[in-house]
Scaffold this motif. Structure first.
Motif, PDB file in Angstrom:
ATOM      1  N   ASN A 182      27.592 -56.987  15.609  1.00 18.16           N
ATOM      2  CA  ASN A 182      26.264 -57.549  15.395  1.00 18.16           C
ATOM      3  C   ASN A 182      26.464 -58.981  14.914  1.00 18.16           C
ATOM      4  O   ASN A 182      26.851 -59.227  13.773  1.00 18.16           O
ATOM      5  CB  ASN A 182      25.489 -56.736  14.347  1.00 18.16           C
ATOM      6  CG  ASN A 182      24.028 -57.159  14.275  1.00 18.16           C
ATOM      7  OD1 ASN A 182      23.478 -57.683  15.237  1.00 18.16           O
ATOM      8  ND2 ASN A 182      23.398 -56.926  13.144  1.00 18.16           N
ATOM      9  N   LEU A 183      26.253 -59.935  15.814  1.00 17.21           N
ATOM     10  CA  LEU A 183      26.516 -61.344  15.525  1.00 17.21           C
ATOM     11  C   LEU A 183      25.225 -62.048  15.139  1.00 17.21           C
ATOM     12  O   LEU A 183      24.214 -61.939  15.843  1.00 17.21           O
ATOM     13  CB  LEU A 183      27.128 -62.028  16.751  1.00 17.21           C
ATOM     14  CG  LEU A 183      27.482 -63.505  16.564  1.00 17.21           C
ATOM     15  CD1 LEU A 183      28.734 -63.663  15.708  1.00 17.21           C
ATOM     16  CD2 LEU A 183      27.680 -64.179  17.917  1.00 17.21           C
ATOM     17  N   VAL A 199      29.024 -61.680  11.079  1.00 16.57           N
ATOM     18  CA  VAL A 199      29.272 -60.563  11.986  1.00 16.57           C
ATOM     19  C   VAL A 199      29.462 -59.276  11.188  1.00 16.57           C
ATOM     20  O   VAL A 199      30.144 -59.258  10.158  1.00 16.57           O
ATOM     21  CB  VAL A 199      30.505 -60.842  12.891  1.00 16.57           C
ATOM     22  CG1 VAL A 199      31.766 -61.014  12.081  1.00 16.57           C
ATOM     23  CG2 VAL A 199      30.684 -59.735  13.915  1.00 16.57           C
ATOM     24  N   LEU A 200      28.807 -58.223  11.648  1.00 15.00           N
ATOM     25  CA  LEU A 200      29.050 -56.865  11.175  1.00 15.00           C
ATOM     26  C   LEU A 200      29.725 -56.114  12.314  1.00 15.00           C
ATOM     27  O   LEU A 200      29.236 -56.154  13.446  1.00 15.00           O
ATOM     28  CB  LEU A 200      27.743 -56.147  10.833  1.00 15.00           C
ATOM     29  CG  LEU A 200      26.794 -56.771   9.821  1.00 15.00           C
ATOM     30  CD1 LEU A 200      25.533 -55.917   9.702  1.00 15.00           C
ATOM     31  CD2 LEU A 200      27.466 -56.913   8.470  1.00 15.00           C
ATOM     32  N   ASP A 201      30.842 -55.439  12.037  1.00 18.58           N
ATOM     33  CA  ASP A 201      31.389 -54.633  13.125  1.00 18.58           C
ATOM     34  C   ASP A 201      30.549 -53.365  13.276  1.00 18.58           C
ATOM     35  O   ASP A 201      29.653 -53.084  12.474  1.00 18.58           O
ATOM     36  CB  ASP A 201      32.884 -54.363  12.930  1.00 18.58           C
ATOM     37  CG  ASP A 201      33.218 -53.270  11.925  1.00 18.58           C
ATOM     38  OD1 ASP A 201      32.304 -52.786  11.223  1.00 18.58           O
ATOM     39  OD2 ASP A 201      34.403 -52.897  11.833  1.00 18.58           O
ATOM     40  N   LYS A 267      31.532 -57.940  23.374  1.00 18.11           N
ATOM     41  CA  LYS A 267      32.791 -58.679  23.400  1.00 18.11           C
ATOM     42  C   LYS A 267      32.855 -59.626  22.197  1.00 18.11           C
ATOM     43  O   LYS A 267      31.829 -60.077  21.706  1.00 18.11           O
ATOM     44  CB  LYS A 267      32.913 -59.494  24.694  1.00 18.11           C
ATOM     45  CG  LYS A 267      32.983 -58.641  25.955  1.00 18.11           C
ATOM     46  CD  LYS A 267      33.128 -59.534  27.185  1.00 18.11           C
ATOM     47  CE  LYS A 267      33.213 -58.692  28.452  1.00 18.11           C
ATOM     48  NZ  LYS A 267      33.354 -59.545  29.665  1.00 18.11           N
ATOM     49  N   PRO A 268      34.060 -59.940  21.723  1.00 20.21           N
ATOM     50  CA  PRO A 268      34.185 -60.875  20.595  1.00 20.21           C
ATOM     51  C   PRO A 268      33.624 -62.243  20.960  1.00 20.21           C
ATOM     52  O   PRO A 268      33.752 -62.698  22.101  1.00 20.21           O
ATOM     53  CB  PRO A 268      35.696 -60.942  20.351  1.00 20.21           C
ATOM     54  CG  PRO A 268      36.268 -59.743  21.029  1.00 20.21           C
ATOM     55  CD  PRO A 268      35.366 -59.440  22.178  1.00 20.21           C
ATOM     56  N   PHE A 269      32.985 -62.902  19.985  1.00 15.76           N
ATOM     57  CA  PHE A 269      32.448 -64.246  20.187  1.00 15.76           C
ATOM     58  C   PHE A 269      33.561 -65.239  19.863  1.00 15.76           C
ATOM     59  O   PHE A 269      34.028 -65.323  18.730  1.00 15.76           O
ATOM     60  CB  PHE A 269      31.244 -64.456  19.279  1.00 15.76           C
ATOM     61  CG  PHE A 269      30.527 -65.756  19.497  1.00 15.76           C
ATOM     62  CD1 PHE A 269      30.062 -66.112  20.747  1.00 15.76           C
ATOM     63  CD2 PHE A 269      30.310 -66.623  18.442  1.00 15.76           C
ATOM     64  CE1 PHE A 269      29.388 -67.312  20.953  1.00 15.76           C
ATOM     65  CE2 PHE A 269      29.630 -67.826  18.628  1.00 15.76           C
ATOM     66  CZ  PHE A 269      29.172 -68.169  19.890  1.00 15.76           C
ATOM     67  N   GLU A 270      34.005 -65.987  20.881  1.00 14.07           N
ATOM     68  CA  GLU A 270      35.190 -66.821  20.737  1.00 14.07           C
ATOM     69  C   GLU A 270      35.046 -67.855  19.626  1.00 14.07           C
ATOM     70  O   GLU A 270      35.990 -68.111  18.875  1.00 14.07           O
ATOM     71  CB  GLU A 270      35.513 -67.517  22.059  1.00 14.07           C
ATOM     72  CG  GLU A 270      36.007 -66.558  23.141  1.00 14.07           C
ATOM     73  CD  GLU A 270      36.435 -67.290  24.390  1.00 14.07           C
ATOM     74  OE1 GLU A 270      36.444 -68.539  24.385  1.00 14.07           O
ATOM     75  OE2 GLU A 270      36.778 -66.620  25.374  1.00 14.07           O
TER      76      GLU A 270
END
Length: 302
Positions: A182-183, A199-201, A267-270
């Motif tokens: 959650n970005l 960010v929360l995983d 996906k991860p936010f670069e």
């Protein structure tokens, strides 16, 4: 911008004698332990009520007390999963079988009354050696959040009476945070460029969301296992990110910061990963809740 500071040592003294409480407190306060917070309890029952709110690093307990004695206090802490809380005894109890029972349940030391100040201080320093090393280490980089205490208060407001541990996780990587994320993007009033990212995983979304909805542990664990928080969980996770805006560090006199957008990303936010790697203006934590599990969260200034 603020610099990171170490949380003080937290010691809970449990004894039904006010005089003994005062003696132990004096030894600790004059023993060169650094920043120190002390709470007092008259028996094990009162101590157990204090544990969740105070989160002690060390409990120093008498053995013989009304209601709940020292051994029962230690056993209860272990039964509820609080294995990280260190426990030592200052007591008149001398029976070998009792003292062996204390040590088998994880007591780090047993000192008999009357005791010498230096003996108690030596045992306390040994029990708290990792935390004392942390206190003596130079401060880390500037944080993204105002304080761990403020973040803990926000978590508590979502989890209500559910016990939890908020554990600093300096240096964690994006790969440590379980997908989806959650970005959140935060912007200062009157500005177009972002002020911070959070960010929360997925586990943290489930924990905060499940706690906010006062769900039982089983459905929370089920959502964590499949990596799919429910819509209700995400509602509370988004509310948490919205409220976290008030905890972000900002310069004196700078405009208020507010949440602009929060999205669940597969996906991860670069850019988030790059900012975390920079190591400046970031706050990283693990959130552990007995019965639910553990999640991770991070905030970085841009």
């Amino acid at each position: 911008m603020q610099t990171a500071t170490h949380a003080p040592l937290r010691v809970l003294i449990v004894d039904d004698s006010r005089a003994i409480q005062a003696i132990i407190q004096r030894v600790l306060q004059t023993g060169g332990l650094g920043p120190l917070m002390i709470e007092l309890a008259m028996d094990g029952e009162q101590a157990l009520r204090l544990v969740s709110a105070f989160e002690p690093d060390l409990v120093i307990s008498d053995w013989h007390m009304p209601k709940i004695g020292g051994l029962e206090l230690l056993q209860t802490l272990r039964q509820i999963g609080r294995h990280e809380i260190k426990v030592g005894f200052v007591t008149t109890e001398t029976a070998t079988r009792h003292l062996d029972q204390a040590r088998s349940n994880g007591a780090l030391f047993v000192i008999n009354k009357p005791f010498k100040d230096e003996d108690l201080l030596r045992e306390v320093k040994s029990a708290l050696a990792p935390r004392l090393a942390e206190l003596q280490a130079p401060p880390g980089p500037a944080p993204a959040l105002a304080s761990a205490e403020a973040l803990s208060g926000l978590v508590k407001s979502f989890l209500h009476d559910i016990p939890f541990r908020l554990i600093p996780a300096p240096g964690q990587q994006m790969s440590d945070l379980k997908l989806p994320h959650n970005l959140a993007m935060y912007v200062a009033a009157g500005h177009k460029t972002p002020h911070a990212l959070g960010v929360l995983d997925v586990n943290c979304c489930c924990i905060l969301g499940g706690g906010g909805a006062q769900m039982q542990p089983a459905p929370v664990r089920a959502s964590m296992q499949v990596g799919a928080p429910t819509a209700e969980m995400m509602k509370f996770a988004d509310q948490f990110m919205h409220s976290a805006a008030g905890l972000l560090v900002k310069s004196k006199g700078s405009p208020e910061v507010a949440l602009k957008v929060a999205n669940l990303m597969s996906k991860p936010f670069e850019k988030m990963g790059a900012l975390m790697a920079r190591g400046h203006g970031r706050s990283d934590y693990r959130l552990s809740v007995p019965g639910y599990g553990e999640g991770r969260l991070a905030f970085v200034l841009i």
